[in-house]
Design an enzyme around this catalytic site. Structure first.
Site, mmCIF file in Angstrom:
data_model
loop_
_atom_site.group_PDB
_atom_site.id
_atom_site.type_symbol
_atom_site.label_atom_id
_atom_site.label_comp_id
_atom_site.label_asym_id
_atom_site.label_seq_id
_atom_site.Cartn_x
_atom_site.Cartn_y
_atom_site.Cartn_z
ATOM 1 N N LYS A 1 19.540 -16.935 -15.456
ATOM 2 C CA LYS A 1 20.004 -17.490 -14.046
ATOM 3 C C LYS A 1 20.314 -19.138 -14.096
ATOM 4 O O LYS A 1 19.466 -19.866 -14.756
ATOM 5 C CB LYS A 1 18.940 -17.483 -12.892
ATOM 6 C CG LYS A 1 18.974 -18.157 -11.770
ATOM 7 C CD LYS A 1 20.015 -17.651 -10.884
ATOM 8 C CE LYS A 1 20.583 -18.406 -9.630
ATOM 9 N NZ LYS A 1 21.834 -17.762 -8.956
ATOM 10 N N CYS B 1 29.366 -22.857 -9.042
ATOM 11 C CA CYS B 1 28.668 -22.054 -8.066
ATOM 12 C C CYS B 1 29.213 -22.370 -6.604
ATOM 13 O O CYS B 1 29.458 -23.646 -6.155
ATOM 14 C CB CYS B 1 27.389 -22.733 -7.997
ATOM 15 S SG CYS B 1 26.366 -22.116 -6.526
HETATM 16 O O1 HRO Z 1 23.084 -18.938 -6.711
HETATM 17 C C1 HRO Z 1 24.051 -18.583 -6.243
HETATM 18 O O2 HRO Z 1 24.321 -18.560 -4.912
HETATM 19 C C2 HRO Z 1 25.336 -18.371 -7.135
HETATM 20 C C3 HRO Z 1 25.614 -19.197 -7.972
HETATM 21 CL CL1 HRO Z 1 24.679 -20.288 -8.921
HETATM 22 C C4 HRO Z 1 26.853 -18.690 -8.746
HETATM 23 O O3 HRO Z 1 27.330 -19.245 -9.862
HETATM 24 N N1 HRO Z 1 27.675 -17.608 -8.349
HETATM 25 C C5 HRO Z 1 27.362 -17.051 -7.255
HETATM 26 O O4 HRO Z 1 28.064 -16.293 -6.772
HETATM 27 N N2 HRO Z 1 26.038 -17.401 -6.573
#
Ligand code: HRO
Length: 293
Positions: free
Chosen positions: A28, A113
């Protein structure tokens, strides 16, 4: 491999992935410190895909480095550390820390993100991306890859490729979720996720056409940089299409979330069956060889 964010936030999920039929594992996206993320509900299954606004919930970089240090030597699967600082300074600090650990073989720098209130995606700012990568490669001597947002305009593909071609990137992953979409429940006349008034990243089958287009464009525009495909892979046929567009490897996000880790074996088997029928022995037999009529 999994797409960063899915089945890779805690040790149980990561250990389970290592024991499954994956080619590689990515953690993650992490920040310097633990983050609880956005309020729930922050993920929803919707027709043809998913919407999420997780808000970067993660256990902090040390947690993921510890996992890699404990497991990388014992496995033949590459474990990638994904980092997503909330600022350039944080990204550089994360890279400097990762650079210290001998166990880390490769870092996926998340430039895309979409879900942090008030923080635009670096990948949509070409100058900021170039400046970050300049300093990243100065600070960090490990192979660095980038996870990109989807692009929708030929001029943007070209501008981003021109930046990326200046750096010895390990790979470029196309694409992260399509940012700031919305889904509505008509019965309740309501958004389906809570953060950001219902705006969230769209993933799953919905985004396959955009993902394929991004894989294809970057495959053509990048010089000697591998492209990793991500977006809308539910079946072996979807994986086949990503590879036909030029992907060297394929990541699975929404399908992994919805189906669980057994999706890897199923999709691999389906892909192998298609290759068998077509008489292909290796992905190099068809990688990038899309017929353009
Ligand atoms: O954690 C998120 O809300 C998230 C991330 Cl970091 C990302 O790179 N892509 C996404 O769809 N959600």
């Amino acid at each position: 491999m999994n797409a960063s964010g899915v089945h890779c936030t805690n040790l149980d999920e990561l250990d389970a992935l290592l024991n499954e039929g994956v080619g590689a594992v990515v953690t993650k996206s992490c920040t310097l410190e633990y983050r609880v993320g956005n309020p729930e509900p922050r993920y929803a299954t919707i027709p043809y895909g998913s919407i999420n606004s997780m808000g970067l919930p993660n256990n902090g970089i040390k947690y993921y480095i510890d996992f890699i240090e404990k497991n990388q030597a014992e496995t033949d699967k590459l474990i990638m550390l994904s980092v997503a600082g909330l600022s350039k300074t944080e990204n550089l600090e994360l890279l400097a820390i990762a650079n210290q650990s001998a166990a880390i073989k490769i870092i996926e720098l998340n430039l895309s993100c979409p879900n942090i209130p008030g923080k635009p995606q670096t990948g949509y700012d070409f100058d900021a991306t170039e400046s970050l990568l300049n300093e990243a490669f100065a600070i960090c001597k490990k192979p660095i890859a980038v996870k990109l947002p989807p692009y929708f305009d030929m001029a943007h593909f070209e501008a981003m490729a021109e930046v990326l071609n200046k750096f010895p990137l390990a790979y470029v992953c196309c694409v992260n979720s399509i940012g700031n979409g919305m889904w509505i429940d008509t019965a309740t006349e309501s958004t389906v996720i809570k953060p950001k008034n219902g705006f969230g990243g769209i993933g799953g089958l919905f985004i396959k056409p955009t993902a394929l287009a991004n894989v294809r464009m970057f495959y053509k525009l990048l010089n000697n940089i591998d492209v990793v495909g991500c977006g809308g892979v539910q079946t072996g046929q979807d994986a086949f299409e990503h590879i036909l567009c030029g992907a060297s490897m394929v990541q699975i996000g929404t399908t992994l979330w919805e189906e669980g880790k057994t999706c890897f074996e199923r999709i691999s088997n389906e892909l192998a069956e298609i290759m068998n029928v077509k008489g292909y022995n290796s992905i190099n037999d068809f990688k990038g060889k899309l017929n353009e009529i």
